[in-house]
Design a protein around this motif. Structure first.
Motif, PDB file in Angstrom:
ATOM      1  N   LEU A   1      31.513  67.296  66.247  1.00 42.20           N
ATOM      2  CA  LEU A   1      32.147  66.473  65.295  1.00 42.20           C
ATOM      3  C   LEU A   1      31.410  66.206  64.032  1.00 42.20           C
ATOM      4  O   LEU A   1      31.874  66.081  62.938  1.00 42.20           O
ATOM      5  CB  LEU A   1      32.651  65.063  66.131  1.00 42.20           C
ATOM      6  N   ALA A   2      29.974  65.926  64.409  1.00 45.65           N
ATOM      7  CA  ALA A   2      28.997  65.526  63.301  1.00 45.65           C
ATOM      8  C   ALA A   2      28.943  66.736  62.313  1.00 45.65           C
ATOM      9  O   ALA A   2      28.897  66.453  60.836  1.00 45.65           O
ATOM     10  CB  ALA A   2      27.645  65.282  63.786  1.00 45.65           C
TER      11      ALA A   2
ATOM     12  N   GLY B   1      35.455  57.221  59.963  1.00 47.98           N
ATOM     13  CA  GLY B   1      36.661  57.605  60.069  1.00 47.98           C
ATOM     14  C   GLY B   1      37.321  58.066  61.474  1.00 47.98           C
ATOM     15  O   GLY B   1      38.762  58.541  61.482  1.00 47.98           O
ATOM     16  N   THR B   2      36.595  58.112  62.404  1.00 50.20           N
ATOM     17  CA  THR B   2      37.121  58.662  63.620  1.00 50.20           C
ATOM     18  C   THR B   2      36.679  57.694  64.921  1.00 50.20           C
ATOM     19  O   THR B   2      35.610  56.961  64.880  1.00 50.20           O
ATOM     20  CB  THR B   2      36.622  60.031  64.305  1.00 50.20           C
ATOM     21  N   SER B   3      37.379  57.587  65.815  1.00 52.14           N
ATOM     22  CA  SER B   3      37.050  56.527  67.082  1.00 52.14           C
ATOM     23  C   SER B   3      36.564  57.545  68.123  1.00 52.14           C
ATOM     24  O   SER B   3      36.186  57.020  69.308  1.00 52.14           O
ATOM     25  CB  SER B   3      38.119  55.875  67.634  1.00 52.14           C
ATOM     26  N   ASN B   4      36.629  58.758  68.045  1.00 53.34           N
ATOM     27  CA  ASN B   4      35.934  59.755  68.981  1.00 53.34           C
ATOM     28  C   ASN B   4      34.437  59.515  69.111  1.00 53.34           C
ATOM     29  O   ASN B   4      34.057  59.241  68.056  1.00 53.34           O
ATOM     30  CB  ASN B   4      36.476  61.485  68.779  1.00 53.34           C
ATOM     31  N   PRO B   5      34.032  59.792  70.329  1.00 50.58           N
ATOM     32  CA  PRO B   5      32.319  59.734  70.294  1.00 50.58           C
ATOM     33  C   PRO B   5      31.721  60.851  69.358  1.00 50.58           C
ATOM     34  O   PRO B   5      32.351  61.991  69.076  1.00 50.58           O
ATOM     35  CB  PRO B   5      31.987  60.118  71.654  1.00 50.58           C
ATOM     36  N   CYS B   6      30.742  60.391  68.573  1.00 48.42           N
ATOM     37  CA  CYS B   6      30.120  61.473  67.579  1.00 48.42           C
ATOM     38  C   CYS B   6      29.247  62.294  68.319  1.00 48.42           C
ATOM     39  O   CYS B   6      27.975  62.485  68.333  1.00 48.42           O
ATOM     40  CB  CYS B   6      29.401  60.623  66.581  1.00 48.42           C
TER      41      CYS B   6
END
Length: 246
Positions: free
Chosen positions: A192-193, A183-188
């Motif tokens: 964020l994880a 659900g996100t386009s940012n690098p994981c």
């Protein structure tokens, strides 16, 4: 004769379905043994896996055996009813009775030895995490299979995203698999994880089983009732044929 004919028809239809199901299961079992890219091949590559896991690798043979058994049962039931063969009907009854007893015994064993199953899953989990840390991002087969599993089940790692810490993928890209940050386009990245609520694949599968326990029990009871009905019908036909020929 009307009741007798109805029972014969039901016997043929029921066992015809069993015969087709057996053919399908037999085909799947053969496919599992032939397909080198199946999940069984993936499990076989996990180092330090518990020795008990070798039994899982034989599931292809199990499916073949079950499929062949269903083919035999379906054939005996159909031919026994159509040809009014006492021998086939009696053999059908005996085989279904043995299967029914084996199912009941298996259910008892599962209930009694459930702690051993939990221990096996714990050992397998440890081996699976080691496999991720060693080969994910380096071995294309292992990486692809994990990606497919995580995408299909919408999960991350075996237990959670921390399983990837120290893996070749994280060491190389300094990122986690994108499946861990849905659900996100940012690098994981790790931050964020860790903020995501996505669970691991093992808890996801366990949750699916727990959520469908009632359905699983209902299906098992339904199969048991069908087996009892099949045995009853086969004996009714057997006795009717025997009395008519006497």
């Amino acid at each position: 004769m009307g009741c007798f004919g109805f029972l014969k028809t039901m016997m043929v239809v029921f066992n015809g379905i069993i015969f087709l199901a057996g053919a399908a299961i037999l085909g799947v079992g053969i496919w599992v043994k032939v397909d080198s890219g199946s999940i069984l091949s993936f499990l076989g590559k996990i180092e330090d896996a518990p020795e008990e896991l070798s039994q899982v690798l034989n599931v292809g043979y199990l499916l073949i055996a079950i499929g062949a058994l269903l083919l035999v049962i379906g054939f005996l039931g159909c031919c026994g009813a159509v040809k009014e063969s006492k021998c086939m009907l009696l053999l059908f009854f005996i085989i279904v009775l043995v299967v029914f007893i084996a199912e009941v015994a298996g259910a008892v064993v599962i209930l009694v030895f459930r702690p051993l199953a939990d221990e096996l899953f714990t050992k397998f989990g440890t081996a699976a995490v080691k496999n991720i840390k060693k080969d994910y991002g380096k071995n294309p087969d292992v990486t692809g299979l994990w990606n497919t599993t995580m995408t299909t089940l919408k999960c991350c790692g075996f237990y959670n995203s921390s399983d990837f810490v120290g893996s070749p993928y994280v060491d190389l890209y300094k990122l986690y698999p994108p499946q861990c940050c849905p659900g996100t386009s940012n690098p994981c990245n790790q931050t964020l994880a860790d903020a995501m609520t996505i669970t691991g694949c093992f808890p996801k599968i366990k949750q699916l089983i727990d959520d469908n326990t009632v359905v699983i029990v209902a299906v098992a009871l339904g199969i048991a009732v069908l087996e009892i009905c099949a045995m009853a019908v086969s004996m009714i036909l057997f006795c009717r044929i025997k009395s008519s020929r006497a």
